[in-house]
Design an enzyme around this catalytic site. Structure first.
Site, short mmCIF file in Angstrom:
data_model
loop_
_atom_site.label_atom_id
_atom_site.label_comp_id
_atom_site.label_asym_id
_atom_site.label_seq_id
_atom_site.Cartn_x
_atom_site.Cartn_y
_atom_site.Cartn_z
N THR A 145 0.84 -1.20 0.00
CA THR A 145 0.00 0.00 0.00
C THR A 145 0.87 1.25 0.00
O THR A 145 1.98 1.25 0.56
CB THR A 145 -0.94 0.02 1.22
OG1 THR A 145 -1.40 1.35 1.41
CG2 THR A 145 -0.24 -0.41 2.49
N SER A 187 -1.73 2.91 10.77
CA SER A 187 -2.70 2.02 11.42
C SER A 187 -2.03 0.66 11.57
O SER A 187 -0.97 0.41 10.97
CB SER A 187 -3.97 1.86 10.56
OG SER A 187 -3.68 1.05 9.43
N HIS A 190 -1.60 -0.89 8.19
CA HIS A 190 -0.44 -0.38 7.45
C HIS A 190 0.87 -0.89 8.06
O HIS A 190 1.85 -1.15 7.35
CB HIS A 190 -0.45 1.16 7.44
CG HIS A 190 -1.57 1.73 6.61
ND1 HIS A 190 -2.72 2.23 7.16
CD2 HIS A 190 -1.71 1.85 5.28
CE1 HIS A 190 -3.52 2.65 6.18
NE2 HIS A 190 -2.93 2.42 5.04
N LYS A 193 1.91 -4.09 6.59
CA LYS A 193 2.47 -3.96 5.23
C LYS A 193 3.93 -3.47 5.30
O LYS A 193 4.74 -3.81 4.43
CB LYS A 193 1.64 -2.98 4.41
CG LYS A 193 0.22 -3.45 4.15
CD LYS A 193 0.18 -4.54 3.09
CE LYS A 193 -1.25 -4.92 2.77
NZ LYS A 193 -1.37 -5.92 1.72
N GLU A 332 -4.31 11.46 12.46
CA GLU A 332 -3.49 11.86 11.31
C GLU A 332 -3.52 13.38 11.22
O GLU A 332 -4.35 14.05 11.83
CB GLU A 332 -4.03 11.23 10.01
CG GLU A 332 -5.44 11.69 9.67
CD GLU A 332 -6.01 11.01 8.43
OE1 GLU A 332 -5.27 10.31 7.72
OE2 GLU A 332 -7.21 11.20 8.16
N1 LIG Z 1 -8.80 -2.18 -2.07
C1 LIG Z 1 -7.92 -1.21 -2.00
O1 LIG Z 1 -8.25 -0.01 -2.15
C2 LIG Z 1 -6.47 -1.53 -1.77
C3 LIG Z 1 -5.54 -0.46 -1.77
C4 LIG Z 1 -4.19 -0.73 -1.54
C5 LIG Z 1 -3.77 -2.04 -1.34
N2 LIG Z 1 -4.69 -3.05 -1.34
C6 LIG Z 1 -4.19 -4.42 -1.08
O2 LIG Z 1 -4.63 -5.31 -2.07
C7 LIG Z 1 -4.92 -6.57 -1.48
C8 LIG Z 1 -6.33 -7.00 -1.87
O3 LIG Z 1 -7.25 -6.01 -1.41
P1 LIG Z 1 -8.80 -6.19 -1.65
O4 LIG Z 1 -9.42 -4.85 -1.63
O5 LIG Z 1 -9.04 -7.10 -2.79
O6 LIG Z 1 -9.20 -6.95 -0.30
P2 LIG Z 1 -10.35 -8.04 -0.03
O7 LIG Z 1 -10.53 -8.12 1.44
O8 LIG Z 1 -11.55 -7.76 -0.89
O9 LIG Z 1 -9.65 -9.39 -0.57
C9 LIG Z 1 -8.69 -10.10 0.17
C10 LIG Z 1 -9.01 -11.59 0.00
O10 LIG Z 1 -8.04 -12.34 0.72
C11 LIG Z 1 -8.68 -13.39 1.41
N3 LIG Z 1 -7.84 -13.72 2.58
C12 LIG Z 1 -7.48 -12.92 3.62
N4 LIG Z 1 -6.71 -13.59 4.49
C13 LIG Z 1 -6.55 -14.85 3.98
C14 LIG Z 1 -5.86 -16.01 4.41
N5 LIG Z 1 -5.19 -16.04 5.59
N6 LIG Z 1 -5.89 -17.13 3.63
C15 LIG Z 1 -6.57 -17.13 2.45
N7 LIG Z 1 -7.26 -16.06 2.00
C16 LIG Z 1 -7.25 -14.93 2.75
C17 LIG Z 1 -10.06 -12.83 1.78
O11 LIG Z 1 -11.03 -13.83 2.01
C18 LIG Z 1 -10.38 -11.97 0.57
O12 LIG Z 1 -11.12 -12.68 -0.41
C19 LIG Z 1 -4.74 -6.42 0.02
O13 LIG Z 1 -3.54 -6.98 0.44
C20 LIG Z 1 -4.74 -4.94 0.23
O14 LIG Z 1 -3.95 -4.57 1.31
C21 LIG Z 1 -6.02 -2.83 -1.56
#
Ligand SMILES: NC(=O)c1ccc[n+]([C@@H]2O[C@H](COP(=O)([O-])OP(=O)(O)OC[C@H]3O[C@@H](n4cnc5c(N)ncnc54)[C@H](O)[C@@H]3O)[C@@H](O)[C@H]2O)c1
Length: 404
Positions: A145, A187, A190, A193, A332
């Site tokens: 992130t 947080s 974060h 990450k 923040e």
């Molecule tokens: N959505 C955003 O705006 C955003 C922004 C920056 C970074 N990210 C990063 O991108 C990644 C995906 O984000 P997202 O929005 O798709 O999140 P999301 O919560 O929709 O998807 C994450 C998926 O991972 C699965 N998961 C979590 N822990 C698990 C585990 N231990 N074993 C197996 N599956 C597991 C969940 O069931 C879920 O389907 C994350 O790592 C997030 O930090 C997202």
């Protein structure tokens, strides 16, 4: 290529799986459905009617002829199953989305903090250890992130992962180096990450693993050309106070005539990317791996920055929605500047989808279509960052030198 998509049931992972499958890659989704269970816990859900995994995959097969396989597995706790899958399938790449990704959720209570730390750190470390133990040359691509950098600089653009520094030795010689940009998490989410980054640096150095870490901005939008192929392929759309991200929340709030909730002055500047660009970035990262022995390849996966109050104004101008300022639940700065480099993806050929390109209306149309599914009680953000806020005395943002 054979690709494992960890977290492939989620908001970013699902459309990425479809995009890569459509390009002819052999995709296995690994997901424990924890995100769907968190919906049950929070008594909130996707605004869009996402289908169970079996129906999603059958619809994909029926619509395109492509097969995606699925393993229900908790990668944070079930190391041996993950290892066996990597040993048996020997994937060319693993894309790792599988973490608890909401900052407000991570701050709800000590139980949520501990869950986020245990889940995210073990998910990442198990994956790295399993690649080493399986002795494959799998390229690991992780979703990090922009928040690892914190939201302020000494006045320069935030670089892509590494900061050039100059130190003076005891003998007076000047030595130039590049170091990981100093982490400044806002947080517990974060924080996990920033810790992931150290795991990656270590495994790239010690085991010569090929690792790409994508520092992603806030993702907006919901559809990609693939999720539009059939309604059963629809992507999730979070609007609640924990998982909803700011721009999608505003667009949904406008669609249901709910005032746009701007936290504090709305002076927070954030980085953004559309979900269509997310899936293209993942394709570019997959096609351009680092070499063995190279340091972790870090790219800033964002296309534009905006101040939250400016976003609210843009949405209000388009939709006529009113704007309401509410106390900021986060700890923040009230106002921050954010200038970010994203040259690496632009050089690889990314053509950014910007807010100006009509997709704001598309998101509003989706939100209107499914407005009857919305639970308006779930819109306010009730998670707070500090004990003082929990006790009802709101934190007053302190001015730092760069925002003063
Ligand atoms: N959505 C955003 O705006 C955003 C922004 C920056 C970074 N990210 C990063 O991108 C990644 C995906 O984000 P997202 O929005 O798709 O999140 P999301 O919560 O929709 O998807 C994450 C998926 O991972 C699965 N998961 C979590 N822990 C698990 C585990 N231990 N074993 C197996 N599956 C597991 C969940 O069931 C879920 O389907 C994350 O790592 C997030 O930090 C997202």
């Amino acid at each position: 290529m054979k690709v494992f998509v960890l977290g492939g049931d989620g908001f970013c992972g699902w459309p990425t799986s479809l995009h890569l499958s459509n390009l002819g890659h052999d995709i296995t989704i690994i997901d424990n459905l924890s995100r769907r269970n968190i919906d049950n816990e929070l008594e909130a859900g996707s605004l869009t009617p996402i289908q169970p995994m079996g129906k999603r995959l059958a619809a994909w097969k029926q619509t395109t002829g492509h097969t995606i396989t699925y393993e229900r597995l908790d990668i944070a706790t079930n190391y041996h199953r993950l290892l066996t899958l990597i040993q048996d399938e020997r994937p060319d790449a693993i894309i790792h989305f599988a973490e608890q990704r909401a900052a407000p959720y991570s701050m709800k209570s000590s139980a949520h903090k501990r869950y986020t730390v245990n889940n995210n750190l073990n998910a990442t470390h198990n994956t790295l250890a399993a690649i080493v133990e399986a002795n494959t040359n799998t390229h690991l691509i992780h979703l990090g992130t922009m928040g690892v950098y914190g939201y302020g600089t000494a006045g320069m653009k935030i670089p892509e992962g590494y900061l050039p520094i100059e130190v003076t030795t005891d003998q007076g010689t000047k030595v130039q180096q590049e170091i990981l940009y100093p982490p400044n998490p806002g947080s517990i989410y974060h924080l996990t990450k920033t810790q992931d980054q150290l795991f990656f640096a270590y495994y790239a150095k010690n085991d010569r693993l090929r690792i790409t870490d994508l520092h992603q901005g806030i993702v907006w939008g919901t559809n990609t050309p693939d999720t539009l192929k059939d309604e059963r392929l629809i992507n999730r759309f979070d609007y609640d106070g924990d998982y909803g991200t700011v721009l999608n929340r505003f667009l949904m709030q406008a669609a249901v005539d709910y005032p746009l909730t701007v936290h504090g002055t709305g002076g927070q500047t954030r980085a953004f990317i559309h979900i269509r660009d997310t899936v293209r970035c993942l394709q570019l990262a997959l096609e351009n791996p680092p070499d063995n022995g190279e340091r972790v390849k870090i790219l800033n996966q964002m296309t534009e920055t905006h101040r939250v109050r400016d976003l609210a104004q843009i949405v209000s101008d388009i939709t006529g929605a009113t704007i309401e300022h509410t106390p900021n639940p986060r700890k923040e700065d009230a106002e921050n500047e954010l200038h970010v480099k994203n040259d690496l993806f632009l050089d690889l050929g990314l053509e950014p989808t910007t807010l100006q390109q009509g997709l704001l209306e598309e998101v509003t149309t989706i939100a209107k279509k499914y407005a009857q599914r919305a639970d308006l009680d779930k819109i306010p953000c009730t998670s707070t960052w500090t004990r003082e806020q929990q006790a009802g005395t709101p934190h007053t943002a302190k001015k730092t030198p760069e925002t003063a």
